[in-house]
Design a protein around this motif. Structure first.
Motif, PDB file in Angstrom:
ATOM      1  N   GLY A 639       0.758  -0.422   0.154  1.00  0.00           N
ATOM      2  CA  GLY A 639      -0.214   0.025   0.230  1.00  0.00           C
ATOM      3  C   GLY A 639       1.083   1.653   0.380  1.00  0.00           C
ATOM      4  N   SER A 640       2.129   0.696   0.246  1.00  0.00           N
ATOM      5  CA  SER A 640       3.381   2.176  -0.231  1.00  0.00           C
ATOM      6  C   SER A 640       2.997   2.975  -1.218  1.00  0.00           C
ATOM      7  CB  SER A 640       4.478   2.064  -0.136  1.00  0.00           C
ATOM      8  OG  SER A 640       4.640   1.196   1.442  1.00  0.00           O
ATOM      9  N   PRO A 641       2.793   4.418  -1.434  1.00  0.00           N
ATOM     10  CA  PRO A 641       3.407   5.067  -2.686  1.00  0.00           C
ATOM     11  C   PRO A 641       4.551   4.936  -3.527  1.00  0.00           C
ATOM     12  CG  PRO A 641       3.688   6.553  -0.823  1.00  0.00           C
ATOM     13  CD  PRO A 641       3.055   5.248  -0.130  1.00  0.00           C
ATOM     14  N   VAL A 642       4.504   4.971  -4.885  1.00  0.00           N
ATOM     15  CA  VAL A 642       5.820   5.135  -4.677  1.00  0.00           C
ATOM     16  C   VAL A 642       5.412   6.246  -5.527  1.00  0.00           C
ATOM     17  CG1 VAL A 642       7.096   4.027  -7.455  1.00  0.00           C
ATOM     18  CG2 VAL A 642       5.302   2.640  -5.359  1.00  0.00           C
ATOM     19  N   ILE A 643       6.435   7.297  -5.857  1.00  0.00           N
ATOM     20  CA  ILE A 643       6.634   8.682  -5.732  1.00  0.00           C
ATOM     21  C   ILE A 643       7.550   8.675  -6.449  1.00  0.00           C
ATOM     22  CG2 ILE A 643       5.152   9.640  -4.114  1.00  0.00           C
ATOM     23  CD1 ILE A 643       7.945  10.453  -2.474  1.00  0.00           C
ATOM     24  N   ASN A 644       7.754   9.800  -7.577  1.00  0.00           N
ATOM     25  CA  ASN A 644       8.599  10.074  -8.552  1.00  0.00           C
ATOM     26  C   ASN A 644       9.728  12.126  -7.440  1.00  0.00           C
ATOM     27  OD1 ASN A 644       7.924  13.151  -8.303  1.00  0.00           O
ATOM     28  ND2 ASN A 644       7.125  12.199 -10.815  1.00  0.00           N
ATOM     29  N   ARG A 645      10.948  12.601  -8.422  1.00  0.00           N
ATOM     30  CA  ARG A 645      11.010  13.670  -7.440  1.00  0.00           C
ATOM     31  C   ARG A 645       9.983  14.491  -7.638  1.00  0.00           C
ATOM     32  NH1 ARG A 645      17.014  14.019  -9.879  1.00  0.00           N
ATOM     33  NH2 ARG A 645      17.539  11.488 -11.086  1.00  0.00           N
ATOM     34  N   ASN A 646       9.593  14.779  -7.950  1.00  0.00           N
ATOM     35  CA  ASN A 646       8.983  15.460  -7.220  1.00  0.00           C
ATOM     36  C   ASN A 646       7.403  15.354  -6.289  1.00  0.00           C
ATOM     37  OD1 ASN A 646      10.001  17.834  -9.158  1.00  0.00           O
ATOM     38  ND2 ASN A 646       8.558  16.759 -10.583  1.00  0.00           N
ATOM     39  N   SER A 647       7.746  14.278  -5.645  1.00  0.00           N
ATOM     40  CA  SER A 647       6.802  13.604  -4.578  1.00  0.00           C
ATOM     41  C   SER A 647       5.089  13.356  -5.437  1.00  0.00           C
ATOM     42  CB  SER A 647       6.636  14.529  -3.491  1.00  0.00           C
ATOM     43  OG  SER A 647       6.187  15.733  -3.716  1.00  0.00           O
ATOM     44  N   GLU A 648       5.026  12.728  -6.641  1.00  0.00           N
ATOM     45  CA  GLU A 648       4.241  12.598  -7.629  1.00  0.00           C
ATOM     46  C   GLU A 648       3.731  11.373  -7.291  1.00  0.00           C
ATOM     47  OE1 GLU A 648       3.837  16.429 -10.499  1.00  0.00           O
ATOM     48  OE2 GLU A 648       4.713  14.877 -10.896  1.00  0.00           O
ATOM     49  N   VAL A 649       2.113  11.017  -7.262  1.00  0.00           N
ATOM     50  CA  VAL A 649       2.338   9.034  -7.297  1.00  0.00           C
ATOM     51  C   VAL A 649       2.374   8.507  -8.610  1.00  0.00           C
ATOM     52  CG1 VAL A 649       0.859   7.299  -7.482  1.00  0.00           C
ATOM     53  CG2 VAL A 649       1.099   9.824  -5.019  1.00  0.00           C
ATOM     54  N   VAL A 650       3.647   8.331  -9.209  1.00  0.00           N
ATOM     55  CA  VAL A 650       3.930   7.266 -10.329  1.00  0.00           C
ATOM     56  C   VAL A 650       3.115   6.309 -10.040  1.00  0.00           C
ATOM     57  CG1 VAL A 650       5.113   8.853 -11.230  1.00  0.00           C
ATOM     58  CG2 VAL A 650       5.954   6.885  -9.749  1.00  0.00           C
ATOM     59  N   GLY A 651       2.843   5.322  -8.794  1.00  0.00           N
ATOM     60  CA  GLY A 651       2.505   4.420  -8.330  1.00  0.00           C
ATOM     61  C   GLY A 651       2.260   3.701  -7.454  1.00  0.00           C
ATOM     62  N   LEU A 652       1.937   2.250  -6.647  1.00  0.00           N
ATOM     63  CA  LEU A 652       1.665   2.052  -5.680  1.00  0.00           C
ATOM     64  C   LEU A 652       1.668   0.622  -5.475  1.00  0.00           C
ATOM     65  CD1 LEU A 652      -0.744   2.206  -3.472  1.00  0.00           C
ATOM     66  CD2 LEU A 652      -2.271   1.034  -4.620  1.00  0.00           C
ATOM     67  N   ILE A 653       3.263   0.818  -4.163  1.00  0.00           N
ATOM     68  CA  ILE A 653       3.602  -0.791  -4.076  1.00  0.00           C
ATOM     69  C   ILE A 653       2.648  -1.728  -3.966  1.00  0.00           C
ATOM     70  CG2 ILE A 653       4.917  -2.275  -2.176  1.00  0.00           C
ATOM     71  CD1 ILE A 653       6.606  -0.794  -3.920  1.00  0.00           C
ATOM     72  N   PHE A 654       2.784  -3.173  -4.128  1.00  0.00           N
ATOM     73  CA  PHE A 654       1.789  -4.441  -3.402  1.00  0.00           C
ATOM     74  C   PHE A 654       2.318  -5.241  -3.350  1.00  0.00           C
ATOM     75  CE2 PHE A 654       0.516  -6.810  -6.926  1.00  0.00           C
ATOM     76  CZ  PHE A 654       0.975  -6.339  -8.762  1.00  0.00           C
ATOM     77  N   ASP A 655       3.448  -6.163  -3.884  1.00  0.00           N
ATOM     78  CA  ASP A 655       4.118  -6.765  -3.824  1.00  0.00           C
ATOM     79  C   ASP A 655       5.321  -6.824  -4.733  1.00  0.00           C
ATOM     80  OD1 ASP A 655       4.559  -9.874  -3.440  1.00  0.00           O
ATOM     81  OD2 ASP A 655       3.166 -10.380  -5.522  1.00  0.00           O
ATOM     82  N   GLY A 656       5.974  -7.936  -4.069  1.00  0.00           N
ATOM     83  CA  GLY A 656       7.921  -8.573  -4.693  1.00  0.00           C
ATOM     84  C   GLY A 656       7.256  -9.224  -4.889  1.00  0.00           C
ATOM     85  N   ASN A 657       8.892  -9.502  -7.053  1.00  0.00           N
ATOM     86  CA  ASN A 657       8.743 -10.419  -7.043  1.00  0.00           C
ATOM     87  C   ASN A 657       9.285 -11.777  -6.243  1.00  0.00           C
ATOM     88  OD1 ASN A 657      11.476  -9.766  -7.217  1.00  0.00           O
ATOM     89  ND2 ASN A 657      11.915  -9.267  -9.197  1.00  0.00           N
TER      90      ASN A 657
END
Lengths: 704, 704
Positions: A639-657
């Protein structure tokens, strides 16, 4: 309170200048927000995370006390997390008519938002280093036990002083670096959380067990909630803006979330135990249970439904172990652990010069041997411990209930401090809650599980073993299991409540066959548990504490502490990897989703929800759906957000391989990857599949 | 030749009068046709199997040299067996267009009957006891090795004299009671066998793995063939008539067929080895492989197809072991084995009086200890043997091929007698046939299997084991497997033929990575195999031979010999059983079939063939479909007719329930059951589902 942070940031930034790959490896690290990896970010990515950036990200991050992470993604208190983090709440709110967990939920308007039962979210509003205060509380020359008490008393004092229950401010002193540092964390606590949107489980967990921990992947594992106070959505000063462009291959990204637990300080001997004994033994059991429940499920749809949850959880564990074991078997990774340990050993040896006054030194010098000895004993006792005390030889709910009743009747009359841990006063309420729960227990499933585990017991110890003979009472495992399961009354919640409340006499008088079985097993089970606790766990705890102190003396906070379900910042690159000579690209698309479903015959875990079939032509099939990056995450980061340098949301963690499953012990960026839902897929699906334009507008700032 | 039988029959009938349950247990026994269980049949069933009855049944029985049993069921050479016995032939005759194995086959007229490739059927036309002749050939005072040679020479002589190749008469001297008796069996041999009818695999094997070895059951596991000579159907003097009424609960029935192998002479120590070590260890591997292939199959339809056969065979073995182990864990059954052994021990002790001149006595006195010692060593070596020599540590076709090439290059230059067994001159053709076969080998499946088995090797021996290190060559199991499988050339049949024919130099020069791996492993593999052969197998062979002789001295032929894939007569009662307190009735019906399919969602192994869905309303749904009886059967009995007192067909053996899997070691009639197709179901299905009235007419004697 925040005044402490700039200073710390400056100090650690300076320390960062001296950092070498000796300490961390590539994109490694679950960093403290008050001690971020400035040097690494600067060296590799030419990025500077200033205090404003760090505060903004931290205050936009949310911890789910049910386990898991999330983030604020609108000014109106909208929180983004995973479907699987929200699953418990979706289930609790579901009725026979409305199965929100399976079919999804969408509140078109605020008044339709559904209030969760018992969910609490925390936002980390302040961090203060209180190490000096805590350490000062320990009187010179105090015994370890006294030192512990004095430390705990001080911690309680600090927490009490900082907490403001009337303002929903919660305060926890968290232990970092295994006691190298103590930080006071203050949280803003929210308890009115409402569900805004969740997709169907079938698309949130598309691919089910077969694709679990795998990549490429095609899951919309997303859930939106909204935080209320005084019956109104809160106004967020800090929330993450949505990136219009999403991320691209090679881009730097960050993950802000709550990794649960890592064991990166494990000694090489402990890793060898896990690699050569612990994991293989556990996998033997998981394989056995998976085959048992799988075969039984194949016999009827009813069986399949009854065993479904348990089977999935076993498959999930099995995959996790396979991944972890594969990592431990990788000589490259293992070699790094050996080298790291060597560095620590050398540091300790150097530190041990005459006259050195380091309180941890004596213990640290012996620590590697202490752990090695404990692991050797663990290898000897693990079977007996697993079979008797962990209950693998009597694997069914009925036995565990019966044993709890038996032990409760023996433990509760004792003073709190002398009881088995789980019967301590603090834990009693949750023990009773579990014990009296009326979740269904199926007699047929109980019987096959017990028959199989009695067989496992008998083949493990030998059918001629004394205890085995007593347990089987002259019957075959199958007959004995049938007799016990059909004969016991403990599956009735009312019966167990009466027995629990009736105390020893009532438990003894019950002559319940399962309780009598537990009675037969208990002396041996308690004995092996005691050896585990006193000869393995306790010496290891002390040894690892000494090693952690040595490590902290060696590196200070130039490295990050092991994960503790507190807020951390990870960073990495959006990046594919090579597997069996083939390139696994970083992104998947909606098109890939439909292809995967088709090639699997649209069946079982690959069946698409009706909407997704009907709306296919509306979707831009080239939309990126899931992607991978090298960030250092672990369970709890869901559920962690994935953000870019501008702290904008680019994704949402849901698993690891599956290759990421070694991250418990050591970071790897060759193949280990965090798996995320792409922000673009979320918007495209909300608009085109779910007609949730109002939600997509809110996320992208086009709010009407 | 047949003259011998009446005398024997009389003698054994007389002996039968003295029979007590000490020798056999209830409906126990796989009896010789020239030594049937007269006393038991008379005592329990008031039935007398006279010579005419016995001859008729024997001459109506057919042995499939591909493995399996059958019977003549019409005057025109019609043979009944199982679909799974005919499966090989159905597969061989299938084309891309006509998949007879999957879709079934029906020759409406004789000229449509399909000729099998390479199938041979045998009918046992004569039995003669040649024990005295064979024993006389051994010169007094001959060494064991000489005695063996002299005996073999005599056997060859007897066989040669009796065989009439020009009349298709085949003669085999069969060894019974482990050398207690030698019987000359003459067979009429048939090689022109044509397929008449087979149903769809989906109904023949309805329920697939989930229902395999289970009961209640709903399978039409039937196949009809016709025997031709000179391009015409043979005229049968002896064939089994069809029972109009079928069988009923409690009725006496017989099974005439070819049980393959039993180990009822195993000592208690060997059974303990199997119970406590052998079976559990094997099950660990089977579970592991089932989970591996199951999970891989779940990842894609293509994977599922590639792994299907192997996965089923693993599941089949797993079920068989679970059943066998459950039997060994049954204290009642095990107690009987202990008692039986005690009786033999006492007999041997008594026989060992001064001056006793019994050639087996010395060996028999030591035999129990010899076996115990061997089993102890087996428990010590089984892991290494399984991993290295049986190849479980390198579980993939490529490795086995590579090792065969390596060993062929080393073994073939040696004289025949000095080679490893499988490279002996007699076995070479079949070895080459297998080695050069072009069955597909899938690189992806090979890689996951090898990666998993290298992990199994490393966790079994420890990752720091010298051989493991050499095998892994500094790589992780996954990387090493990928490197080996993608690097080897041995998957190409042409390459391996060239390497085989090129001999040692060509194999050495190939520098094939998989052959080089086999070279690394081979010294240790050969060493552990040698210990197995010389310190376990050979001493056990001698000990069991002595025990068999002692047993024969004790009981003579009052008991039946262990199964040897020769014709045997079993008997029993049509009878249900109790499982987990519930009655399992003896018969199922067509109605039950449709219900089972419906409750399983008509999916996967429970999907009915189209015809069965369409014709449902035409069927009498109350027709008995499958039934169970207590007859003593085992693998090899597949396709055996079940007949009543009038030698009329009432059923067709196709399986045993899971409780019958202990019959390898000991007979049980509490729960162990043989599972048959009911004769009434066969007729009803032929007429109503398959429009095969002409075949039903032929079976029931209403031939047009």
């Amino acid at each position: 309170m925040r005044s402490r942070i700039p200073l710390l940031a400056v100090v650690t930034a300076l320390l960062g200048l001296f950092m070498t790959p000796e300490y961390t490896h590539g994109d490694e690290g679950m960093w403290l927000f008050n001690n971020p990896p400035h040097a690494q970010l600067k060296a590799k990515y030419q990025f500077e995370a200033d205090l404003k950036w760090l505060d903004h990200v931290r205050l936009s991050s949310v911890r789910f006390n049910s386990g898991g992470s999330g983030s604020f993604v609108s000014a109106d208190g909208l929180v983004m997390t995973n479907h699987h983090v929200g699953a418990d709440d979706l289930a609790k709110l579901s009725t026979e008519k409305n199965n929100y967990l399976r079919d999804g939920f969408h509140a078109k308007t605020r008044d339709q938002e559904l209030k969760c039962k018992g969910l609490e979210l925390n936002v980390l509003t302040g961090i203060k280093d209180v190490t000096a205060d805590v350490e000062k509380a320990v009187k010179p020359g105090a015994t370890p036990a006294d030192a512990f008490k004095q430390r705990q008393a001080k911690i309680g004092e600090i927490e009490k002083e900082a907490a403001k229950p009337d303002q929903n401010i919660r305060a926890d002193v968290v232990t970092l670096y295994a006691g190298g540092q103590y930080h006071l964390y203050t949280f803003k606590k929210y308890t009115d959380i409402r569900i805004v949107f969740a997709p169907e489980k079938q698309i949130a967990f598309f691919g089910g067990d077969p694709d679990n921990f795998e990549y490429p992947r095609f899951d919309l594992d997303v859930c939106f909630m909204r935080v209320y106070e005084n019956d109104k959505p809160i106004k967020c000063e800090h929330y993450l803006k949505w990136s219009a462009a999403g991320s691209k291959d090679g881009e730097l990204v960050f993950v802000s979330g709550h990794p649960g637990r890592t064991s990166r300080g494990n000694t090489v001997e402990e890793l060898k135990y896990l690699r050569d004994t612990g994991y293989p033994y556990l996998m033997t059991r998981l394989n056995r249970l998976e085959v048992l429940l799988g075969a039984w499920s194949g016999r009827s749809e009813r069986n399949a439904q009854r065993a479904e949850d348990e089977l999935f959880s076993i498959q999930n564990s099995r995959k996790a172990r396979i991944g972890g074991l594969a990592g431990l078997m990788d000589p490259g990774l293992f070699g790094r652990k050996v080298k790291e340990e060597q560095r620590l050993k050398e540091y300790i040896a150097k530190a041990a010069k005459p006259g050195a006054d380091l309180p941890w030194l004596d213990d640290a010098e012996k620590a590697f041997d202490t752990v090695a000895k404990a692991e050797k004993l663990r290898a000897e006792l693990i079977k007996e411990m697993t079979l008797l005390e962990s209950g693998a030889g009597f694997y069914c709910h009925s036995f565990m209930i019966a044993r709890t009743l038996l032990r409760a009747s023996e433990e509760l009359p004792k003073p709190g401090g002398e009881r088995l841990r789980e019967f301590g006063d603090a834990r009693l309420p949750s023990l009773k809650f579990q014990l009296f729960s009326d979740e269904p227990i199926y007699e047929d499933l109980e019987t096959i599980k017990l028959a199989d585990s009695l067989t496992f017991l008998a083949t493990s110890l030998g059918a001629d073993h004394d205890l085995v003979k007593k347990v089987l009472a002259g019957k075959s495992p199958r007959d004995r299991a049938y007799e016990l399961i059909s004969g016991t009354k403990v599956r009735d919640p009312k019966v167990r409540e009466a027995l629990f409340n009736g105390g020893k006499k009532s438990v003894d008088d019950a002559k319940d066959p399962m309780i009598e079985l537990a009675r037969i097993v208990d002396p041996a089970a308690r004995a092996v548990r005691k050896r585990f606790e006193t000869e393995i766990d306790e010496p290891k705890r002390q040894a690892y504490a000494a090693l952690a102190k040595a490590k902290f003396a060696m590196d200070g906070d130039k490295v990050y502490p092991d994960a503790t379900f507190t807020l951390r910042l990870a960073f990495g690159t959006v990046k594919g990897y090579k597997e069996d000579g083939k390139d696994v690209p970083p992104f998947t698309t909606f098109d890939g989703l439909y292809k995967r479903s088709a090639e699997q015959g649209n069946k079982g875990p690959f069946e698409l929800p009706k909407r997704w079939v009907e709306r296919k032509s509306k979707l831009d099939l080239s939309t990126p759906f899931n992607f991978v990056c090298t960030a250092d995450i672990i369970g709890g980061n869901s559920g962690s957000p994935v953000i870019n340098r501008n702290s904008e949301v680019v994704g949402l963690i849901f698993d690891g391989n599956i290759q990421s499953l070694v991250l418990d012990f050591i970071f790897d960026e060759e193949q280990a990857r965090a798996v995320s839902v792409d922000s673009r897929a979320i918007i495209e699906a909300l608009r085109k599949v779910y007609d949730a334009n109002e939600l997509a507008d809110e996320l992208t700032g086009k709010k009407a």
